[in-house]
Every structure is written in C-alpha cells, then in structure tokens.
Design a protein around this motif. Structure first.
Motif, short mmCIF file in Angstrom:
data_model
loop_
_atom_site.label_atom_id
_atom_site.label_comp_id
_atom_site.label_asym_id
_atom_site.label_seq_id
_atom_site.Cartn_x
_atom_site.Cartn_y
_atom_site.Cartn_z
N UNK B 601 -52.01 14.70 -30.66
CA UNK B 601 -52.36 15.90 -30.98
C UNK B 601 -52.84 16.76 -29.66
N UNK B 602 -52.53 18.10 -29.43
CA UNK B 602 -52.85 18.64 -28.32
C UNK B 602 -53.79 19.92 -28.66
N UNK B 603 -54.93 19.95 -28.00
CA UNK B 603 -55.98 20.99 -28.19
C UNK B 603 -56.43 21.60 -26.88
N UNK B 604 -56.40 23.12 -27.13
CA UNK B 604 -57.29 23.59 -26.02
C UNK B 604 -58.20 24.60 -26.45
N UNK B 617 -78.13 27.04 -22.41
CA UNK B 617 -76.89 27.58 -22.83
C UNK B 617 -76.93 27.59 -24.25
N UNK B 618 -76.39 28.86 -24.67
CA UNK B 618 -75.88 29.00 -26.09
C UNK B 618 -74.30 29.31 -26.38
N UNK B 619 -73.71 28.82 -27.12
CA UNK B 619 -72.31 28.96 -27.41
C UNK B 619 -72.03 30.20 -28.38
N UNK B 620 -71.44 31.09 -27.96
CA UNK B 620 -71.51 32.09 -29.03
C UNK B 620 -70.18 32.13 -29.83
N UNK B 621 -68.93 31.78 -28.99
CA UNK B 621 -67.75 31.41 -29.69
C UNK B 621 -66.94 30.57 -29.09
N UNK B 622 -66.13 30.14 -29.89
CA UNK B 622 -64.85 29.17 -29.29
C UNK B 622 -63.44 29.44 -29.86
N UNK B 623 -62.54 29.62 -28.84
CA UNK B 623 -61.33 30.24 -29.63
C UNK B 623 -60.50 28.68 -29.30
N UNK B 624 -59.74 28.42 -30.36
CA UNK B 624 -59.14 26.90 -30.40
C UNK B 624 -57.62 26.99 -30.78
N UNK B 625 -56.91 26.06 -30.02
CA UNK B 625 -55.29 26.20 -30.11
C UNK B 625 -54.99 24.78 -30.47
N UNK B 626 -54.39 24.52 -31.37
CA UNK B 626 -53.93 22.93 -31.81
C UNK B 626 -52.51 22.96 -32.09
N UNK B 627 -51.86 21.83 -31.56
CA UNK B 627 -50.60 21.51 -31.91
C UNK B 627 -50.60 20.01 -32.41
#
Ligand code: FES
Ligand code: FES
Lengths: 155, 738
Positions: B601-604, B617-627
């Motif tokens: 599988x492919x993920x970005x 560091x603080x992570x506020x948001x993650x945008x994820x795309x998966x194939x």
C-alpha cells in the motif's frame, strides 16, 4: 477482612485480603471483567471505575478503602451521559482492539456528568489519564462531542 | 508483523480469475450450510487427514443458523485491525446477506482449513489479513448463496432462475413468496456445493466499498467483549512469572519461603523462562512473585548498555556493509560531487506494549489433550509449540483464538516463547485444572522482542543544479528472523526485514547504494508494527527532504520530479498535498511531507507542526492519502490510518527502551515507557485514492510516513534536524545545548 460496599446498585459483602486492589476483587472474585488491568500503577486508565461518582483507578485502590462506598463499573453504568456516549461510540465506531474502551467510557461519563459541554482542552484534560495504544483518540474526541450535543438537545 | 513476501516458497497467489474447483475446495474446505453446525468440534481434530475428510462437508467459513444469523468464521486474529468486520463483509457481499444478520467469530486453529494463503500456515502479519482472504471469503459467500438458492428451488419446486437473493431475503420472481436464510439453512446443508463460482464484478458490489457498522463495536464499548484476560473458569489458577532482569540471565538459586507464605499462593515452580508463581487469584500471584528472592546467574547475559550498543553500531556504519542494492558508481559520484552531506540516524529499541499484556489460559485434560485460549497471530506455530512442550500431537491441542487487546506483532512470536511458557506451567499443575498466565506490564515492557535498535548512515551528494547525484545508505541492525523458523527469509545474508523500505525507494536515483551490517546482541527482537519500515521510512524521507532543501527544491515538487515511473506513489503524494492545501496554515506553523510504500500500500502524509510554550513540537493536523487498491471497508481504512499515525507519533515522540550500564532494562511501566496521550493526538483527515488494484493491507502502512513528515516540518520550522529518536527528549537536549 470483611468488606461491604454497593456495587452497581447491589449490596456486596465479602471476605478478602485488605490490601487486594479493587480491580482484582471485581475481576477475580466478582467476575466483572469489563474493568481491565493495563498497568497496575495508575498510568493507563484501563481499570477506571466510579467511586462515589468519581472516576478512580481501581488498580491502586485497596479494597479496604471502599468499605461503605458506592462503586459503579462499566457493567452497571447507566445515566443519560452513559447512554449518549455509548450511542456516539457506536456512531463513530470508536474501538479498535477495544481493550482500553471500558476505561475510556468510564472517564468520559465522569466528564460529561460534571461538564455536559466540554471544550477540546477540557476533554484532553479529563481523558489524558486513559491510554489508547490503538490511538483511537480522534474518534474518542468526536464521540464525546457528539454525546455532548445529544445531551444538550435533550436538556 | 510478518512482511508479506517472506513465505515465498508457499506463496499461493490468489487472483479472482482461475481458481480451479479443486483448488477452491482445497482452500475453503468445501461448503456446507448447517443448522448451527458444531464446526469447531469437528475442525479441532486438525491433522490433515481429518481436515481432508471434512473437505467436502462442513462449511469452514460460514454458519447459518435457524435464527437467521450468519456467522463468519474468521481465520485471523482480531487485534483491533478490523478482521472480524473486514472478512465478514467479503462473505456477506457474495452471499447477498443483510449486514444486520452478520456475526463473526474466530475460526479454530486448523492449518489445512485456515492457513494464510500467502504464508501456508495459519497466521496473520504483514498486513495480509484482508488481502489473502479477498477471494477466499467471497468464494465462500458465493458458494453458500448458490446452496441457499438450490434449497429454495427444491422447496418451491421451481427453477433456480426464478429465484433471487437481496439483502438476506430469498424471493421467487413468479410470486410474492419469500424465505429467509434461516428458514432454508437446514435444507441448504444437504445441497452439493457448486462446481463453478462466479464472483461479482466490483461494479455490482453492495457492501464492499461502503461504510458498514463494525460488528464488534457494541461489545467492545460496553465491557462485554471477552479477552483472554477475562476468562474465568471454575477451579482456575492464576500464574505470573518472575523473569530475569537482563537478557540471557538465568536463575542461579531462589528462596520461595516468603512467597509461599503469601495468602492464596498455591505453588511455585522453576520453569525454563523463570520462576512461576501459581495462586488462587491474580493479586496473590503478583504478591507471591514480589516476595520471591532470586539469585540470577548473569554470566551469559547481555551486559552492554544501549549507549554502548549504539556507539558500536555508529562506528560500524562508517564502513560499507553487505550490499543489498547498488547501481551506478556511488564512490565516484561522491568524490565528484560539489557538496556532500552525511548524517547518522539513531533508533532505539521499541516495545509493542499492547494494552492487553500477554496472557493465555491453558488446561491439560485427563486424556492428555490440551486446550488453550489466547490471542495468537501465528496459530499454527503456537499450537505446534504447545504440543511439543506438553508432548502430544498437535491435533490434540485445541487452540481457541481470543480477540486481543492489540498486538502489533507482539503475539506473532516465531518461536512461540510465550505459548511455550504457558505450556511449561500447565505441565506442573494437576490435570483438568485450567491455568491463566498473565504477564504484568513490567513483564511486558521488560520482556524483550523489541523493534531492534538501529543506526542508518547516509551520505548524499548534490551537483551544481542542486540535484541528488549520489545516495549512499548503510544500515546496522539486528536480524529479526535469524535463528528462528523464519530464517529462510534471509537471502544472500540480508534479512529483508532489516532493509525493507530502503531498498526500493520510490525515487529514481542513479548512483545508489544500500548496504547492511547485521549486528549481534542478546536482546530478543521482533516485528513491531510496520517492522523495518519503522526506521527506513524515517531515515530515507528525512534525508531526502534535507537534500531537496539544500538543493533549493520544493519538498513536494522535488519529490514528484524524482518519481516519474511511480504513478501510485505520485498519486498519494499529490492527493495528500492537495488535501492539505485546502486548509490555511496555522499561526507559526510549518508543514512537512513524506511518502512511503509498505506491504503493497502507498501512503503520503503532510504534518503541520507548531512549537509549544516549552519549545517542543506539537502536531496540530495530519493530512493523509492512502492507496490500498480496492478499499473494502473505507472507514476501517481511515481508522487504521488514524491508528497508524498515533502509534507512529507515539514512538517518534516518546518511546525508547534502553539498557543501563550492565544490561539491566531501564524502563518498567508506562511511567517510564511513555506513550502518546490524547492531548498530543493531531487532527487527522484521510483521503482514499481509488485505484483498480486488488486490496492490500492497511494495518501497518499508515505508520511509516508520520515520523519523517513531523521531523521535516520541525526542521523547516526551527532548523533542528532530528536524527536521534525519540524526538521529544532529543529536542530538549538540542534546546539546552543551544
Ligand atoms: S490498570 Fe489501573 S491505571 Fe492502568
Ligand atoms: S482501542 Fe485498543 S487500546 Fe484503545
């Protein structure tokens, strides 16, 4: 020692070692296994129950300390907040492995009972003692907000 | 978890075309719909002979009950990844069942019937659960439907062509009459399984590709779900084990006088892995264990600290290791380069720490047969090892797979060390008495089988256009499979789990070299959610991002330009990037991007990071795309991305298992082995990139990109290049030094 307490609205009276954590009394003696062992050190929240209405870690609570107290476990939790949360948990399909979830629900019920409309920060603050290794956190948060909305509509 | 291609000798690629009837029968064990068929009892006698005898009779996968429920037998461990719902959807789709009537439960351990078609043994790992079942479960559903139609045709005395099935209702086309599956269950049982099965085209799918409510949500929310920890049997004894404080240490002598005096302690036994305390309840067992006085023989133990190990690994990577891949002339390209950049990446040991610690219930019966209840990712191996420890044939060992409170590879032990420990304890106890063995959290954290400590050295070169002109990559790590029954995976001295994800990056790099040093120490290691990708994705994607920046390239466009031949990698990268562009950047934030392919599988992911008031560091948001090819259960795919991101962030931020001077394990419980908590979890938005490929796994691929995406964002925000993990203590150190 002999301990007496109210458990999920029933009177209990049993003979157990005074230092036995309530967690193991619930699980091994009373067969209420919805309350989980995750760490035994008040670090993970899997063992959360309500002691006189307050979310409490049962893994470090010696049974001697609950004599005369009122205990609620996941099996007996029943309130508008609990109903709304269970509905929201279903809607968001929150659980993955599910192991932490009784504890999450017990903490969330405690939160919404006191504060039916919590902010994000308030949710974080009262849920931060409950680990979820599967990281269902985003759904926990959405479900709590949903349940809060339901409670708001009914109020 | 087990990488997917490692049982290549057994690979039995299952494609939707070309499943012969013979093969189908062999795979599915034939089909028979039965009225609450007591399948488990039949299938437990799992020697091949018996399984074959039933090859034409019991339906191995689907039980239809007269109450109209349809129960799918799930051959893989449900550990939170959604196996119950995922596999049940496949069967329900072809059965044309109503989702409301579907149920799921674990299949018994039976290699002949329930093997992983990629492995040849019963087990799950490498995110193969759904992909290897994709055809098999649909075929089971389709055959079952044919038998139901056959039964209805007989009952009504009409041709099968006059019958249709929709959402669990069997209808006559010539009248208004209908029947339910439950009403037909008994008759369908005597139907001959169809000789040919035609599966639906994807365009005909009704359930696959839609959001269906998960089958196990309600009981997992109400506390009703039964995990191994929750099994309470009559006369059951409770066991815990005192394990050595260093890896490789052994019991020299012990004094159990005080332990035996603990109220509730029944017995104390020396077993190969330590000293077992057997008691009337868990509390007594733990108290007894704490009262033991044990002298350990540490002469054969690992005494090096993790710092020492790390330094040895660092020194080793200064030299080229065994070549895994090489193209062009890296040495020359490095020499000729305008500028070169060298980095060492340091990764600690990591513990799985699933919320449910390892546990099992085991009982040796009077006739010497054995019954085990446990969450097992490798049923065939666990069953076999219990058999050999207890001295019986595997067919005498009934293994009941229990849902488990996470696993992440923890319950996929190639040597079944945990199952063996349970069996050794059971042997010391009277027959007919069940024993529940539970590891405490301390046993779990200190129990070894970690993600290996690993060092990567990179030397990258840039030419005067800012293009990457050389990529020299050296890894030093322990082999996960060496010395295990899976050692056959090692090819030319290279354990593929050590380098997966680094060997074939999605980038076209002409002068490229990857080499491996396989390191030795006595710390047991294991596959840990996404295995080698846990470190290779971080090293490759952070290095790539750094070189792009130094070369004056955009992190997104620069990557796209380097992968012209990789449309699926490009597809997710573009999708994640474009998704992230829809949201305005948060104040004082930076974004980082990473892309990684694992387990097919492919993920970005794009991560947005800010600096908190403590300079961390603080992570506020993650945008994820998966194939992941066809997304059978889009909502489970999303949940696994969220889970992979949280699990990955937890390790990148906090997790480190270390050995002190002398080899003693430094961490004990969640106070010292820290995990991500709710306030640190970013918002996650996931987009599924639809492609025409068959489904591939999602349990692991969501994890690898998050670390580098966050590290890249942090570097762009602060200039700090984090090459030593975990990140939070490392950034604290960097801030102090600054
Ligand atoms: S088991 Fe009580 S907090 Fe973890
Ligand atoms: S759902 Fe698995 S630990 Fe929370």
């Amino acid at each position: 020692m002999k301990v007496n307490f109210t458990l999920n609205n029933e009177q209990k009276s049993l003979e157990v070692g005074a230092d036995t954590p309530l967690l193991w009394v619930l699980r091994d003696e009373l067969n209420l296994t919805g309350t989980k062992y995750g760490c035994g050190k008040a670090q993970c929240g899997a063992c959360t129950i309500h002691l006189n209405g307050n979310a409490t870690r049962s893994c470090i609570l010696p049974v001697s300390a609950v004599n005369g107290a009122n205990i609620t476990t996941i099996e007996g939790v029943k309130s508008p907040a609990a109903d709304a949360l269970l509905e929201a948990w279903k809607k968001h399909d929150v659980p993955q492995c599910g192991f932490c979830q009784s504890g999450q629900i017990m903490s969330a019920v405690n939160l919404l009972t006191r504060n039916p409309a919590p902010s994000d920060e308030e949710i974080d603050a009262s849920m931060s003692g409950n680990l979820c290794r599967c990281a269902t956190y985003t759904r926990i948060k959405s479900a709590i907000k949903d349940a809060s909305n339901t409670l708001g509509e009914k109020a | 978890m087990i990488g997917q291609s490692f049982f290549s000798q057994n690979v039995n690629p299952s494609t939707s075309e070309g499943i012969s009837r013979r093969r189908f029968l062999k795979l599915s064990g034939g089909l028979l719909v039965a009225l609450q068929l007591p399948l488990s009892k039949l299938a437990f006698a799992s020697s091949d002979g018996v399984a074959n005898e039933h090859a034409n009779s019991p339906n191995a996968f689907i039980e239809i009950s007269s109450d109209n429920t349809v129960t799918v037998m799930i051959k893989h461990l449900e550990m939170g990844q959604g196996a119950f719902t995922g596999l049940a959807v496949l069967a329900a789709e072809e059965l044309d069942a109503d989702w409301q009537q579907m149920r799921a439960k674990h299949a018994p351990a039976n290699t002949a019937l329930y093997k992983n078609l990629n492995f040849g043994i019963q087990g799950v790992g490498g995110s193969t659960g759904l992909s290897n079942s994709y055809d098999q479960m649909r075929q089971a559903g389709a055959a079952c439907k044919a038998m139901i139609i056959g039964a209805a045709a007989q009952k009504w005395g009409i041709s099968k062509d006059l019958i249709s099935v929709t959402r669990g209702i069997v209808s006559r086309l010539d009248t208004e009459d209908t029947l339910t599956f439950g009403e037909l269950a008994e008759d369908a049982a005597s139907q001959t399984p169809p000789s040919e099965i035609k599966l639906k085209a994807p365009s005909e799918f009704v359930l696959i590709g839609t959001k269906v409510p998960k089958l196990d949500t309600a009981e997992k929310s109400s506390g009703a779900a039964v995990f191994t920890q929750d099994i309470q049997l009559e006369n059951m004894r409770y066991a815990v084990v005192a394990h050595p404080p260093q890896f490789g240490a052994k019991v020299a002598s012990f004094d159990d006088t005080e332990a035996k005096a603990v109220n509730g302690v029944i017995d104390i036994q020396a077993i190969p892995s330590g000293i077992a305390v057997i008691a009337k309840n868990t509390h007594a067992a733990i108290k007894g264990k704490n009262a033991l006085k044990i002298n350990w023989d540490s002469s054969g133990a690992e005494k090096r600290s993790s710092t020492q190990l790390m330094n040895e690994y660092l020194a080793t990577t200064k030299n080229i290791g065994k070549i895994a891949t090489s193209s062009g002339d890296v040495d020359n390209a490095l020499k000729a380069a305008d500028e070169t950049h060298e980095f060492f990446f340091e990764f600690p040991f990591l513990a799985h720490t699933p919320m449910e610690t390892l546990d099992a219930v085991i009982q040796i019966n009077n006739d010497d047969s054995v019954e085990v209840w446990m969450g097992s990712q490798l049923q065939t191996v666990d069953q076999g090892v219990v058999a050999s420890v207890t001295g019986v044939d595997p067919s005498k060992v009934t293994l009941n797979t229990m849902i488990s409170g996470g696993s992440f590879g923890r319950r996929a032990q190639p040597d079944s060390g945990f199952a063996a420990e349970a069996a050794h304890i059971a042997k010391t106890q009277p027959k007919g008495i069940p024993v529940k063995l539970m590891w405490t959290r301390e046993d779990d954290v200190q129990g070894g089988r970690y993600r290996p400590l690993t060092v990567h050295r990179f030397e990258g070169a840039l030419n005067d256009n800012g293009d990457i002109s050389a990529w020299d990559h050296t890894i030093a790590t322990q082999s996960i499979v060496a010395g295990s029954p899976f050692a056959g995976m090692i090819q030319n001295g290279i354990d593929p789990t050590s380098i997966e994800g680094a060997q074939e990056p999605c980038y076209d790099l002409s002068d490229f070299r990857l080499s491996l040093h396989t390191m030795q120490n006595k710390v047991p290691v294991l596959w840990w959610r996404s295995v080698g990708h846990t470190h290779t994705a971080y090293a490759v994607e952070v290095m790539m991002d750094y070189l792009l920046e130094k070369g004056g390239k955009d992190p997104y466009k620069g990557r796209m330009a380097l992968m012209p031949e990789h449309p699926r990698d490009q597809g997710v990268l573009k999708a994640a990037y474009e998704l992230s562009q829809k949201d305005k950047p948060a104040k004082d934030s930076a974004r980082g991007i990473a892309v990684h392919r694992s387990f097919g599988s492919y993920v970005a992911q794009v991560a947005e990071v800010t600096k908190d008031s403590n300079g961390l560091p603080k992570v506020s948001k993650v945008w994820c795309a998966v194939d992941c090819g066809l997304a059978v259960n889009p909502d489970i795919v999303k949940a696994q991305m969220e889970g992979g991101i949280g699990f990955g962030l937890s390790s990148i931020f906090h997790e480190e298992l270390s050995l002190n001077e002398g080899g003693e394990i430094a961490q004990t419980n969640f106070d010292s082995y820290q995990l991500l908590r709710i306030q640190e979890m970013p918002k996650v938005e996931t987009i599924i990139v639809q492609t025409e490929f068959p489904p591939t796994g999602v349990g692991e691929p969501g994890l690898p990109p998050i670390g580098p995406a966050v590290a890249n964002a942090w570097r762009r925000l602060t200039g700090q290049m984090v090459t030593r993990l975990p990140m939070i203590p490392e950034v604290k150190r960097m801030n102090m030094d600054a």
